[in-house]
Write a protein that holds these residues in place. Structure first.
Motif, mmCIF file in Angstrom:
data_model
loop_
_atom_site.group_PDB
_atom_site.id
_atom_site.type_symbol
_atom_site.label_atom_id
_atom_site.label_comp_id
_atom_site.label_asym_id
_atom_site.label_seq_id
_atom_site.Cartn_x
_atom_site.Cartn_y
_atom_site.Cartn_z
ATOM 1 N N LYS A 1 0.822 -1.193 0.000
ATOM 2 C CA LYS A 1 0.000 0.000 0.000
ATOM 3 C C LYS A 1 0.865 1.255 0.000
ATOM 4 C CE LYS A 1 -2.068 -1.393 3.660
ATOM 5 N NZ LYS A 1 -2.857 -1.452 4.883
ATOM 6 N N THR A 2 1.933 1.235 0.749
ATOM 7 C CA THR A 2 2.781 2.416 0.843
ATOM 8 C C THR A 2 3.373 2.778 -0.508
ATOM 9 O OG1 THR A 2 3.297 1.892 3.134
ATOM 10 C CG2 THR A 2 4.790 3.405 2.019
ATOM 11 N N THR A 3 3.830 1.779 -1.252
ATOM 12 C CA THR A 3 4.426 2.039 -2.562
ATOM 13 C C THR A 3 3.390 2.616 -3.517
ATOM 14 O OG1 THR A 3 6.022 0.271 -2.230
ATOM 15 C CG2 THR A 3 5.669 1.010 -4.501
ATOM 16 N N LEU B 1 0.705 4.330 -2.773
ATOM 17 C CA LEU B 1 0.416 5.710 -2.374
ATOM 18 C C LEU B 1 1.548 6.655 -2.779
ATOM 19 C CD1 LEU B 1 -1.222 5.135 1.110
ATOM 20 C CD2 LEU B 1 -2.346 5.859 -0.991
ATOM 21 N N ALA B 2 2.779 6.189 -2.655
ATOM 22 C CA ALA B 2 3.925 7.013 -3.053
ATOM 23 C C ALA B 2 3.915 7.251 -4.563
ATOM 24 C CB ALA B 2 5.230 6.362 -2.621
ATOM 25 N N TRP C 1 -0.014 13.790 0.590
ATOM 26 C CA TRP C 1 0.749 12.715 1.231
ATOM 27 C C TRP C 1 0.968 13.079 2.688
ATOM 28 C CZ3 TRP C 1 2.509 7.955 0.184
ATOM 29 C CH2 TRP C 1 3.513 7.434 0.980
ATOM 30 N N PRO D 1 2.641 11.116 5.876
ATOM 31 C CA PRO D 1 3.286 9.888 6.348
ATOM 32 C C PRO D 1 2.725 9.448 7.699
ATOM 33 C CG PRO D 1 4.770 11.744 6.567
ATOM 34 C CD PRO D 1 3.548 12.250 5.859
ATOM 35 N N GLN D 2 2.902 8.159 8.016
ATOM 36 C CA GLN D 2 2.403 7.642 9.287
ATOM 37 C C GLN D 2 3.138 8.270 10.462
ATOM 38 O OE1 GLN D 2 2.750 3.395 8.910
ATOM 39 N NE2 GLN D 2 0.731 3.215 7.995
ATOM 40 N N SER D 3 4.387 8.602 10.262
ATOM 41 C CA SER D 3 5.180 9.261 11.305
ATOM 42 C C SER D 3 5.523 10.665 10.822
ATOM 43 C CB SER D 3 6.464 8.479 11.578
ATOM 44 O OG SER D 3 6.164 7.186 11.997
#
Length: 85
Positions: free
Chosen positions: A1-3, A5-6, A34, A36-38
Motif C-alpha cells: 500500500k505504501t508504494t 500511495l507514493a 501525502w 506519512p504515518q510518522s
C-alpha cells in the motif's frame, strides 16, 4: 500500500506496471496529498513554511494560497504557532 500511495502522490516512479486514471483526472499527483504515518516537520522552517512547502514545490505562489495556508492552520488550532520554528 505504501508504494502505491507514493506512486500516486508522485513521490516515486513505478519500475513496472502502470497507473491508469480517467482522462479528466490528468496528473494524479496534483490531486493527492501525502501524510506519512510518522509525520515530522522540517525543524528549520516555521509551521507556516512547513504547511506551505507542498504548494511551493508545485510552483504555486499565489497570495490566495498564503491565505489558504493560514486559514487551514487556524482551523487546526495552530494560529499561535504559525510563525514558530
Amino acid at each position: 500500500k505504501t508504494t502505491l500511495l507514493a506512486i500516486l502522490g508522485g513521490l516515486i516512479e513505478a519500475d513496472s506496471g502502470q497507473v491508469i486514471t480517467e482522462p479528466a483526472v490528468g496528473r494524479i499527483a496534483d490531486h493527492v496529498a501525502w501524510v506519512p504515518q510518522s509525520p515530522s516537520l522540517l525543524p528549520n522552517r516555521s509551521a507556516y513554511d512547513n504547511a506551505a512547502l507542498p504548494l511551493a514545490l508545485a510552483g504555486r505562489r499565489n497570495p490566495s494560497d498564503s491565505t489558504r495556508v493560514r486559514d487551514t492552520l487556524a482551523a487546526m488550532g495552530l494560529s499561535e504557532v504559525i510563525d514558530k520554528r
